[in-house]
Write an enzyme that holds these catalytic residues in place. Structure first.
Site, PDB file in Angstrom:
ATOM      1  N   THR A 196       0.841  -1.205   0.000  1.00  0.00           N
ATOM      2  CA  THR A 196       0.000   0.000   0.000  1.00  0.00           C
ATOM      3  C   THR A 196       0.875   1.253   0.000  1.00  0.00           C
ATOM      4  O   THR A 196       0.620   2.203  -0.748  1.00  0.00           O
ATOM      5  CB  THR A 196      -0.929  -0.010   1.241  1.00  0.00           C
ATOM      6  OG1 THR A 196      -1.705  -1.207   1.209  1.00  0.00           O
ATOM      7  CG2 THR A 196      -1.847   1.196   1.264  1.00  0.00           C
ATOM      8  N   CYS A 200     -18.448  -7.681   3.626  1.00  0.00           N
ATOM      9  CA  CYS A 200     -19.585  -7.399   4.482  1.00  0.00           C
ATOM     10  C   CYS A 200     -19.535  -5.926   4.880  1.00  0.00           C
ATOM     11  O   CYS A 200     -18.774  -5.540   5.747  1.00  0.00           O
ATOM     12  CB  CYS A 200     -19.496  -8.284   5.712  1.00  0.00           C
ATOM     13  SG  CYS A 200     -21.057  -8.481   6.521  1.00  0.00           S
TER      14      CYS A 200
HETATM   15  N1  PLP Z   1      -1.991  -4.533  -4.237  1.00  0.00           N
HETATM   16  C1  PLP Z   1      -2.477  -5.763  -4.403  1.00  0.00           C
HETATM   17  C2  PLP Z   1      -2.769  -6.259  -5.785  1.00  0.00           C
HETATM   18  C3  PLP Z   1      -2.710  -6.584  -3.292  1.00  0.00           C
HETATM   19  O1  PLP Z   1      -3.194  -7.806  -3.469  1.00  0.00           O
HETATM   20  C4  PLP Z   1      -2.424  -6.083  -2.002  1.00  0.00           C
HETATM   21  C5  PLP Z   1      -2.716  -6.896  -0.819  1.00  0.00           C
HETATM   22  O2  PLP Z   1      -3.587  -7.735  -0.827  1.00  0.00           O
HETATM   23  C6  PLP Z   1      -1.886  -4.789  -1.899  1.00  0.00           C
HETATM   24  C7  PLP Z   1      -1.691  -4.042  -3.032  1.00  0.00           C
HETATM   25  C8  PLP Z   1      -1.547  -4.200  -0.565  1.00  0.00           C
HETATM   26  O3  PLP Z   1      -0.381  -4.775  -0.052  1.00  0.00           O
HETATM   27  P1  PLP Z   1      -0.038  -4.652   1.492  1.00  0.00           P
HETATM   28  O4  PLP Z   1      -0.957  -5.558   2.212  1.00  0.00           O
HETATM   29  O5  PLP Z   1       1.384  -5.071   1.609  1.00  0.00           O
HETATM   30  O6  PLP Z   1      -0.236  -3.224   1.862  1.00  0.00           O
END
Ligand code: PLP
Length: 393
Positions: free
Chosen positions: A72, A324
């Site tokens: 993120t 949900c």
């Molecule tokens: N982008 C994608 C495609 C993801 O699947 C995820 C997590 O599921 C993220 C970003 C976010 O990653 P993080 O959990 O390390 O912040």
């Protein structure tokens, strides 16, 4: 009860080799890599090696890798870096099926004066590069398009997309959090400017990620502070986790063949057997261009949450394609964007495997899931109605 973990797109188990490499950095080698003394200096040396391992998995140069706290943060850093570095441009292009890390940020920016184009996908979750081409304008600051989808595993044609974007002189970022370690990636061959990855999806711990920033890309730091990461991200490095990420990337490179052969075989077996044994079941997304470990299957006329709860009783961990929210079960934005019918989107389950899954586990799921669906359908008024409707046709 034995846990059968088939939710690896949510997070993965830390590999034993990764844990082993990390442990000394919590207690014995606790120096700060920015310190002048050699106790900290040796840690700085190890960080350098970890950076090299991350870079090597995607064909980057070590100084093009910036460590972050998660996928993120990498996504946010990339998008904010582009818009701050191009203050005269107010347009962003992304897709309707991005992870919330990109989607919610783009929606936030839209509320704050940016124009955002959310590109559609077809019924198979595929993007039409022509739509992208038509959306680009002189005002576009960045295009952010994921490499592979976390819910369906569908892989976008990133090479073609990157070419279209970079030929028009716009910055291209890809969220490759689900693609890294599962399919080969080489930024030498594909013209991406920035690429996000996350440790906990590839058997490193949670709380560490990386952003690839191609040399020459205009960049403004997101976390402003100390001089760490050559001034591109302030904050004392999460040393142990970065060492773990380095090791995980090294292992991912070694395991990519296994991912694409053994894991793919297990995924295909699970998917094909379930489709054979359960009526009114369908796979969501393009089955050809897909990550080898992921399948999203919709079971019509049942609730995904009910399936998850019943599988949970047997130790089987998976995910559903609905969230949900405020008491109502909303199908995921990905399945909605693909136009999956309501009755199917509600009953969708994602299985995501890893190299730690065994054939015995897959056989267990194949044996247990069909009776669960049958039992739930017996309780579903919609299932009865659907049978009556089918009989009257
Ligand atoms: N982008 C994608 C495609 C993801 O699947 C995820 C997590 O599921 C993220 C970003 C976010 O990653 P993080 O959990 O390390 O912040």
């Amino acid at each position: 009860m034995k846990v059968i973990y088939a939710d690896n797109n949510a997070t993965t188990q830390v590999a034993p080799e990764v844990l082993e490499e990390m442990l000394p950095y919590f207690h014995d080698l606790y120096g700060n890599p920015s310190s002048m003394h050699s106790f900290g200096g040796q840690v700085a040396q190890e960080l350098k090696e970890a950076r090299g391992k991350v870079a090597s998995l995607i064909g980057a140069a070590p100084d093009e890798i910036l460590f972050t706290s998660c996928g993120t943060e990498s996504d946010s850093t990339a998008i904010q870096a582009a818009i701050v570095s191009h203050p005269d441009k107010r347009h962003i292009i992304t897709t309707r099926v991005e992870h919330p890390a990109v989607k919610n940020l783009c929606e936030y920016l839209e509320k704050n004066g940016y124009r955002v184009t959310f590109l559609p996908v077809d019924r198979q979750g595929r993007l039409n590069p022509e739509d992208l081409y038509k959306s680009l304008s002189k005002d576009t600051a960045i295009v952010s398009i994921m490499w592979a989808n976390n819910e369906t595993g569908v892989i976008f044609p990133i090479e073609e997309i990157a070419q279209i974007v970079t030929q028009s002189g716009v910055v291209f970022h890809t969220d490759a959090v689900q693609a890294v370690g599962k399919i080969p990636i080489d930024v030498q061959k594909i013209s991406v400017d920035m690429l996000s990855l996350s440790g906990h999806k590839i058997h490193a711990p949670k709380g560490v990620g990386a952003l690839y920033v191609r040399k020459g890309t205009k960049f403004t730091p997101f976390l402003i502070g100390g001089h760490q990461e050559r001034g591109r991200r302030g904050g004392t490095e999460n040393v142990a986790s970065i060492i773990g990420l380095g090791k995980a990337c090294e292992l991912a490179g070694e395991h990519i063949e296994e991912e694409n052969e053994r894991v793919r075989y297990l995924r295909d077996k699970l998917e094909n057997e379930i489709l054979k044994l359960v009526p009114n079941a369908m796979v969501n997304g393009d089955r050809e261009h897909r990550l080898p470990n992921t399948t999203s299957i919709s079971f019509e006329y049942v609730e995904g949450e009910a399936i998850l709860l019943m599988m949970n009783e047997l130790g089987i961990c998976a995910s559903s394609g609905s969230a949900c929210t405020s008491g109502s079960l909303e199908p995921s934005h990905v399945l909605r964007a693909m136009g999956v019918p309501f009755t199917a989107a509600h009953g969708s389950i994602r299985f995501s495997l890893s190299i730690y899954n065994t054939e015995e586990e897959i056989d267990f799921i194949i044996a247990k899931l069909p009776p669960i669906i049958e039992r739930l359908r017996e309780l579903s008024p919609y299932w009865d109605q659907s049978k009556t409707a089918a009989a009257s046709q």
